[in-house]
Scaffold this motif. Sequence first.
Motif, PDB file in Angstrom:
ATOM      1  N   LEU A  51       0.830  -1.210   0.000  1.00 49.45           N
ATOM      2  CA  LEU A  51       0.000   0.000   0.000  1.00 49.45           C
ATOM      3  C   LEU A  51       0.859   1.253   0.000  1.00 49.45           C
ATOM      4  CD1 LEU A  51      -2.829  -0.990   2.516  1.00 49.45           C
ATOM      5  CD2 LEU A  51      -2.781  -1.261   0.029  1.00 49.45           C
ATOM      6  N   ASP A  52       1.914   1.255   0.817  1.00 52.20           N
ATOM      7  CA  ASP A  52       2.791   2.422   0.890  1.00 52.20           C
ATOM      8  C   ASP A  52       3.499   2.680  -0.443  1.00 52.20           C
ATOM      9  OD1 ASP A  52       2.004   2.829   3.484  1.00 52.20           O
ATOM     10  OD2 ASP A  52       3.785   1.880   4.370  1.00 52.20           O
ATOM     11  N   THR A  53       3.851   1.620  -1.169  1.00 51.79           N
ATOM     12  CA  THR A  53       4.473   1.787  -2.486  1.00 51.79           C
ATOM     13  C   THR A  53       3.504   2.470  -3.439  1.00 51.79           C
ATOM     14  OG1 THR A  53       5.883  -0.144  -2.174  1.00 51.79           O
ATOM     15  CG2 THR A  53       5.498   0.571  -4.451  1.00 51.79           C
ATOM     16  N   LEU A  54       2.232   2.064  -3.391  1.00 52.92           N
ATOM     17  CA  LEU A  54       1.226   2.693  -4.253  1.00 52.92           C
ATOM     18  C   LEU A  54       1.045   4.163  -3.891  1.00 52.92           C
ATOM     19  CD1 LEU A  54      -1.383  -0.206  -4.366  1.00 52.92           C
ATOM     20  CD2 LEU A  54       0.140   0.540  -6.226  1.00 52.92           C
ATOM     21  N   VAL A  55       1.095   4.468  -2.602  1.00 53.82           N
ATOM     22  CA  VAL A  55       0.963   5.867  -2.165  1.00 53.82           C
ATOM     23  C   VAL A  55       2.205   6.663  -2.570  1.00 53.82           C
ATOM     24  CG1 VAL A  55       0.792   7.393  -0.159  1.00 53.82           C
ATOM     25  CG2 VAL A  55      -0.605   5.316  -0.269  1.00 53.82           C
ATOM     26  N   ASP A  56       3.387   6.134  -2.259  1.00 49.77           N
ATOM     27  CA  ASP A  56       4.630   6.846  -2.547  1.00 49.77           C
ATOM     28  C   ASP A  56       4.832   7.094  -4.038  1.00 49.77           C
ATOM     29  OD1 ASP A  56       5.083   6.814   0.164  1.00 49.77           O
ATOM     30  OD2 ASP A  56       6.538   5.167   0.111  1.00 49.77           O
ATOM     31  N   ALA A  94      -5.298   3.214  -1.761  1.00 55.25           N
ATOM     32  CA  ALA A  94      -4.500   2.125  -2.332  1.00 55.25           C
ATOM     33  C   ALA A  94      -5.212   0.780  -2.157  1.00 55.25           C
ATOM     34  CB  ALA A  94      -3.118   2.076  -1.679  1.00 55.25           C
ATOM     35  N   LEU A  95      -5.802   0.565  -0.997  1.00 53.72           N
ATOM     36  CA  LEU A  95      -6.523  -0.684  -0.759  1.00 53.72           C
ATOM     37  C   LEU A  95      -7.739  -0.780  -1.680  1.00 53.72           C
ATOM     38  CD1 LEU A  95      -6.634  -3.290   0.817  1.00 53.72           C
ATOM     39  CD2 LEU A  95      -7.867  -2.081   2.622  1.00 53.72           C
ATOM     40  N   ALA A  96      -8.460   0.313  -1.856  1.00 54.36           N
ATOM     41  CA  ALA A  96      -9.598   0.325  -2.780  1.00 54.36           C
ATOM     42  C   ALA A  96      -9.129   0.044  -4.207  1.00 54.36           C
ATOM     43  CB  ALA A  96     -10.316   1.668  -2.712  1.00 54.36           C
ATOM     44  N   GLY A 113       2.440   7.674  -6.146  1.00 58.99           N
ATOM     45  CA  GLY A 113       1.400   8.558  -6.665  1.00 58.99           C
ATOM     46  C   GLY A 113       0.225   7.832  -7.298  1.00 58.99           C
ATOM     47  N   VAL A 114       0.226   6.496  -7.262  1.00 60.36           N
ATOM     48  CA  VAL A 114      -0.899   5.734  -7.796  1.00 60.36           C
ATOM     49  C   VAL A 114      -2.132   5.954  -6.923  1.00 60.36           C
ATOM     50  CG1 VAL A 114      -1.771   3.378  -8.207  1.00 60.36           C
ATOM     51  CG2 VAL A 114       0.548   4.013  -8.923  1.00 60.36           C
ATOM     52  N   ALA A 115      -1.902   6.109  -5.619  1.00 55.86           N
ATOM     53  CA  ALA A 115      -2.996   6.310  -4.666  1.00 55.86           C
ATOM     54  C   ALA A 115      -2.646   7.472  -3.750  1.00 55.86           C
ATOM     55  CB  ALA A 115      -3.219   5.038  -3.853  1.00 55.86           C
ATOM     56  N   ARG A 116      -3.698   8.121  -3.196  1.00 64.14           N
ATOM     57  CA  ARG A 116      -3.486   9.270  -2.313  1.00 64.14           C
ATOM     58  C   ARG A 116      -3.225   8.854  -0.867  1.00 64.14           C
ATOM     59  NH1 ARG A 116      -8.416  10.749  -5.006  1.00 64.14           N
ATOM     60  NH2 ARG A 116      -9.366   9.938  -3.129  1.00 64.14           N
TER      61      ARG A 116
END
Length: 173
Positions: free
Chosen positions: A122-127, A137-139, A129-132
């Motif tokens: 999840l943190d990779t997706l946030v870092d 990211a989980l959604a 920019g894929v997720a806020r």
Amino acid sequence: MITTEAQERVRGWFNGRLPEDWKQTAPAITIDRDEITVLLTLPDVEIGAGASAAGAAETRAGRAKAFREDTREQRIAIAREAEHRFERKVSWGVVIGDRSELFTHLASPVMTRLRQPQRQVLDTLVDSGVARSRADALAWCVRLVAQHQDAWLAELRAAMDQVDQVRTKGPVA
């Protein structure tokens, strides 16, 4: 799990309750523990010859907005009746041509416990920019699984329906 019988009751009620001019195509009705989503298909808009894809998209967006505004009071009245009857919130949306738009709908919080490797995903997706946020990211992950595993999820739901049917035929305590 929502039983097939419960889904049929909800669909039947909406089929009888919705105005005829909203049912040129049968509405897509999706039900979960929290919400009933009614997705109405409206006739596509007239697109002038030589219109760009962006112009067509904006024309459809304008038609969706007009429908939302013009039907607001009627949709609210129907939703209140359904919410009282089925004890779930009702959300609305429209499909016009290749455009699908949901109006106000629920975003239910879901609690979960994740170990470090899952949190790192999840943190990779946030870092990146894929997720806020981790929640976003989980959604995103859930949407991705649903998109790629539709057939398997449909088979799983059908099996769960079978289990529900067997349970109802079981002995009474």
